[in-house]
Design a protein around this motif. Structure first.
Motif, PDB file in Angstrom:
ATOM      1  N   VAL A   1       0.873  -1.371   0.189  1.00 25.30           N
ATOM      2  CA  VAL A   1       0.135   0.015   0.095  1.00 25.30           C
ATOM      3  C   VAL A   1       0.934   1.157  -0.016  1.00 25.30           C
ATOM      4  O   VAL A   1       0.525   2.268  -0.836  1.00 25.30           O
ATOM      5  CB  VAL A   1      -1.063  -0.079   1.454  1.00 25.30           C
ATOM      6  N   ALA A   2       2.003   1.189   0.669  1.00 26.15           N
ATOM      7  CA  ALA A   2       2.901   2.395   0.842  1.00 26.15           C
ATOM      8  C   ALA A   2       3.407   2.653  -0.641  1.00 26.15           C
ATOM      9  O   ALA A   2       3.429   3.627  -1.226  1.00 26.15           O
ATOM     10  CB  ALA A   2       4.126   1.993   1.881  1.00 26.15           C
ATOM     11  N   ALA A   3       3.936   1.536  -1.238  1.00 26.36           N
ATOM     12  CA  ALA A   3       4.365   1.864  -2.574  1.00 26.36           C
ATOM     13  C   ALA A   3       3.249   2.197  -3.668  1.00 26.36           C
ATOM     14  O   ALA A   3       3.542   2.964  -4.754  1.00 26.36           O
ATOM     15  CB  ALA A   3       5.006   0.567  -2.944  1.00 26.36           C
ATOM     16  N   LEU A   4       2.170   1.919  -3.525  1.00 22.97           N
ATOM     17  CA  LEU A   4       0.800   2.180  -4.388  1.00 22.97           C
ATOM     18  C   LEU A   4       0.414   3.496  -4.056  1.00 22.97           C
ATOM     19  O   LEU A   4       0.171   4.226  -5.014  1.00 22.97           O
ATOM     20  CB  LEU A   4      -0.253   1.202  -3.972  1.00 22.97           C
ATOM     21  N   VAL A   5       0.676   3.834  -2.783  1.00 22.97           N
ATOM     22  CA  VAL A   5      -0.257   5.379  -2.599  1.00 22.97           C
ATOM     23  C   VAL A   5       0.960   6.637  -2.855  1.00 22.97           C
ATOM     24  O   VAL A   5       0.466   7.651  -3.292  1.00 22.97           O
ATOM     25  CB  VAL A   5      -0.682   5.435  -1.112  1.00 22.97           C
ATOM     26  N   ARG A   6       2.333   6.154  -2.731  1.00 30.15           N
ATOM     27  CA  ARG A   6       3.340   7.145  -2.882  1.00 30.15           C
ATOM     28  C   ARG A   6       3.114   7.944  -4.055  1.00 30.15           C
ATOM     29  O   ARG A   6       3.384   9.014  -3.928  1.00 30.15           O
ATOM     30  CB  ARG A   6       4.610   6.267  -2.776  1.00 30.15           C
ATOM     31  N   PRO A   7       3.137   7.374  -5.395  1.00 29.43           N
ATOM     32  CA  PRO A   7       3.282   8.150  -6.440  1.00 29.43           C
ATOM     33  C   PRO A   7       1.940   9.136  -6.441  1.00 29.43           C
ATOM     34  O   PRO A   7       1.838  10.100  -7.313  1.00 29.43           O
ATOM     35  CB  PRO A   7       3.150   7.349  -7.540  1.00 29.43           C
ATOM     36  N   MET A   8       0.858   8.685  -5.606  1.00 31.50           N
ATOM     37  CA  MET A   8      -0.419   9.615  -5.812  1.00 31.50           C
ATOM     38  C   MET A   8      -0.376  10.763  -5.187  1.00 31.50           C
ATOM     39  O   MET A   8      -1.242  11.895  -5.386  1.00 31.50           O
ATOM     40  CB  MET A   8      -1.795   8.715  -5.169  1.00 31.50           C
ATOM     41  N   ARG A   9       0.653  10.991  -4.467  1.00 33.41           N
ATOM     42  CA  ARG A   9       0.983  12.297  -3.785  1.00 33.41           C
ATOM     43  C   ARG A   9       1.193  13.315  -4.878  1.00 33.41           C
ATOM     44  O   ARG A   9       0.794  14.657  -4.496  1.00 33.41           O
ATOM     45  CB  ARG A   9       2.369  12.189  -2.835  1.00 33.41           C
ATOM     46  N   ARG A  10       1.620  13.280  -5.975  1.00 33.35           N
ATOM     47  CA  ARG A  10       2.037  14.313  -6.742  1.00 33.35           C
ATOM     48  C   ARG A  10       1.716  14.004  -8.276  1.00 33.35           C
ATOM     49  O   ARG A  10       1.876  15.159  -9.251  1.00 33.35           O
ATOM     50  CB  ARG A  10       3.834  14.792  -6.959  1.00 33.35           C
ATOM     51  N   TRP A  11       1.300  12.917  -8.631  1.00 39.54           N
ATOM     52  CA  TRP A  11       0.843  12.636  -9.914  1.00 39.54           C
ATOM     53  C   TRP A  11      -0.804  12.561  -9.936  1.00 39.54           C
ATOM     54  O   TRP A  11      -1.472  11.982  -9.215  1.00 39.54           O
ATOM     55  CB  TRP A  11       1.510  11.119 -10.518  1.00 39.54           C
ATOM     56  N   HIS A  12      -1.332  13.004 -11.241  1.00 38.53           N
ATOM     57  CA  HIS A  12      -2.545  13.281 -11.449  1.00 38.53           C
ATOM     58  C   HIS A  12      -3.463  11.881 -11.428  1.00 38.53           C
ATOM     59  O   HIS A  12      -2.612  10.935 -12.007  1.00 38.53           O
ATOM     60  CB  HIS A  12      -2.876  14.050 -12.435  1.00 38.53           C
ATOM     61  N   LEU A  13      -4.496  11.587 -11.148  1.00 39.43           N
ATOM     62  CA  LEU A  13      -5.144  10.594 -11.073  1.00 39.43           C
ATOM     63  C   LEU A  13      -5.913  10.092 -12.282  1.00 39.43           C
ATOM     64  O   LEU A  13      -6.313   8.727 -12.674  1.00 39.43           O
ATOM     65  CB  LEU A  13      -6.253  10.206 -10.122  1.00 39.43           C
ATOM     66  N   LEU A  14      -5.872  10.999 -13.294  1.00 42.65           N
ATOM     67  CA  LEU A  14      -6.565  10.648 -14.481  1.00 42.65           C
ATOM     68  C   LEU A  14      -5.305  10.966 -15.602  1.00 42.65           C
ATOM     69  O   LEU A  14      -4.665  12.019 -15.513  1.00 42.65           O
ATOM     70  CB  LEU A  14      -7.610  11.593 -14.903  1.00 42.65           C
TER      71      LEU A  14
END
Length: 409
Positions: free
Chosen positions: A380-393
């Motif tokens: 989960v940590a590896a999965l959520v990490r890029p969502m911090r600064r990258w767009h979800l679409l």
């Protein structure tokens, strides 16, 4: 087709500080649970620990491989409906480089020739077994390590390439990135099929080196697909609750994801039944050896029946109708259940033992659950990490308007 004005920037905004907090908390929980499992492994036997590690590692790896397959398949068929859910799948696949690092502990029982895990690594066992001697050209420690390096190299590069091209297109809007993804994804799917098949043979089927199945790779892939679609439904529901993707992902997308989950539930059951039926009908000792410990006591018979009903019949009835597939809450409940059943399927594969270690092997150990939490937290940590600064679409994908106005017929 319907046309709706959607604020893409607001819909796809990164999780920012919230992602950093969640990733940090998940990593701490994961490290704590993994550390506790290591302590228990030192007291109860390292063979038990590494079996538990293999079980939970392949569980989370299968979810990432399912995500990579989904992403490349959408590019190959030039799908429009899935563009609004594809970036989340790219995040799932992007955990593969981190999962490569988490695979390294599994080399310990191979290189260290630990009894009770992979018996083909023990030269004394191989020397006294003509069938293992015949397979020694393939089942040996150096070749195993080389093959695994190839598998993870291919998967990590494909995941990195898909996410990089998609993110770069967010900036430039150049449709040539889509064309590159289409060109690479076609041979990439072939490479993925081969590497996943051989990985399943090397790490899971070789736990019983006297046994073989010609559809083992397909069986592992089918379970991976079921687990991934369940995970994708769950992630999209969580993101919508956080205020993201509420209009970009709707009942139409959940409907299609529910159909895909339903289809692969049936496909998994077909492959599992085909494998069992042929072995039962032929009744050859070199084939029935795999099912013998799984039908030898009440515990494993109970697990077998739970898979029949829980992994097939209940999801079949739950997802057959159009109604639950268009209700996110009902679909999320089905997704959570499928994730549990996918773990149970791998538990059924990894935990039963044959030979001298069968009698003292516990069917369920605390390390099984601790490592589910531990590796799950790191995943989960590896999965959520890029969502911090990258767009979800994928905001400037040329097919995004089709996804935003998509309707099932």
């Amino acid at each position: 087709m319907r046309s709706t004005a959607i604020d893409i920037d607001n819909e796809s905004r990164p999780l920012e500080r919230g992602a950093a907090r969640r990733a940090g908390a998940a990593a701490l929980v994961g490290l704590a649970a993994t550390g506790l499992a290591i302590g228990l492994g030192a007291g109860s036997g390292w063979d038990v620990f590494f079996r538990s590690y293999l079980l939970n590692y392949t569980y989370f790896l299968s979810l990432a491989l399912g995500g990579l397959c989904f992403v490349m398949l959408q590019h190959v068929v030039r799908a429009g409906w899935s563009v609004s859910v594809r970036r989340v799948a790219e995040f799932v696949a992007a955990t593969l480089p981190w999962l490569t690092l988490l695979f390294l502990p599994l080399l310990v029982p191979v290189v260290g020739r630990l009894p009770g895990v992979y018996e083909w690594t023990d030269p004394a066992v191989v020397q006294g077994d003509p069938r293992l001697q015949a397979k020694a050209a393939y089942l040996n420690v150096p070749f195993f390590a080389v093959r695994c390096a190839v598998y993870f190299g291919v998967w990590s590069w494909l995941a990195w390439f898909c996410l990089r091209e998609s993110r770069t297109q967010d900036i430039s809007g150049d449709p040539r990135h889509t064309q590159r993804l289409e060109r690479v994804s076609a041979p990439g799917l072939l490479a993925l099929a081969l590497t996943v098949t051989f990985f399943a043979i090397d790490t899971l089927m070789s736990l019983h080196p006297h046994w073989y199945s010609t559809i083992w790779g397909v069986y592992f892939f089918a379970g991976s697909a079921v687990g991934f679609y369940a995970l994708l439904v769950l992630m999209l529901a969580i993101l919508r609750r956080s205020g993201r993707m509420r209009h970009a992902v709707g009942a139409e997308h959940f409907h299609d994801l529910g159909k895909l989950a339903f289809g692969f539930v049936v496909f998994w059951a077909y492959i599992a039944f085909s494998q069992y039926l042929l072995i039962w009908y032929a009744n050859l000792p070199e084939e029935t050896i795999w099912y013998r410990p799984r039908q030898g006591d009440r515990w494993w018979v109970g697990v077998s029946l739970l898979l029949v009903f829980g992994h097939f019949l209940l999801p079949l009835m739950a997802l057959m109708s159009r109604f639950p597939k268009r209700r996110p809450r009902l679909l999320v409940a089905a997704a959570v259940w499928l994730l549990l059943m996918h773990w149970l399927d791998l538990y059924y594969i990894v935990k039963p033992r044959a030979g001298p270690h069968h009698d003292h092997a516990p069917p369920l150990h605390a390390t099984d659950l601790l490592l589910l939490v531990g590796l799950g937290g790191l995943f989960v940590a590896a999965l959520v990490r890029p969502m911090r600064r990258w767009h979800l679409l994928p905001r400037r994908d040329p097919r995004l308007p089709e996804a935003l106005s998509y309707e099932n017929v």
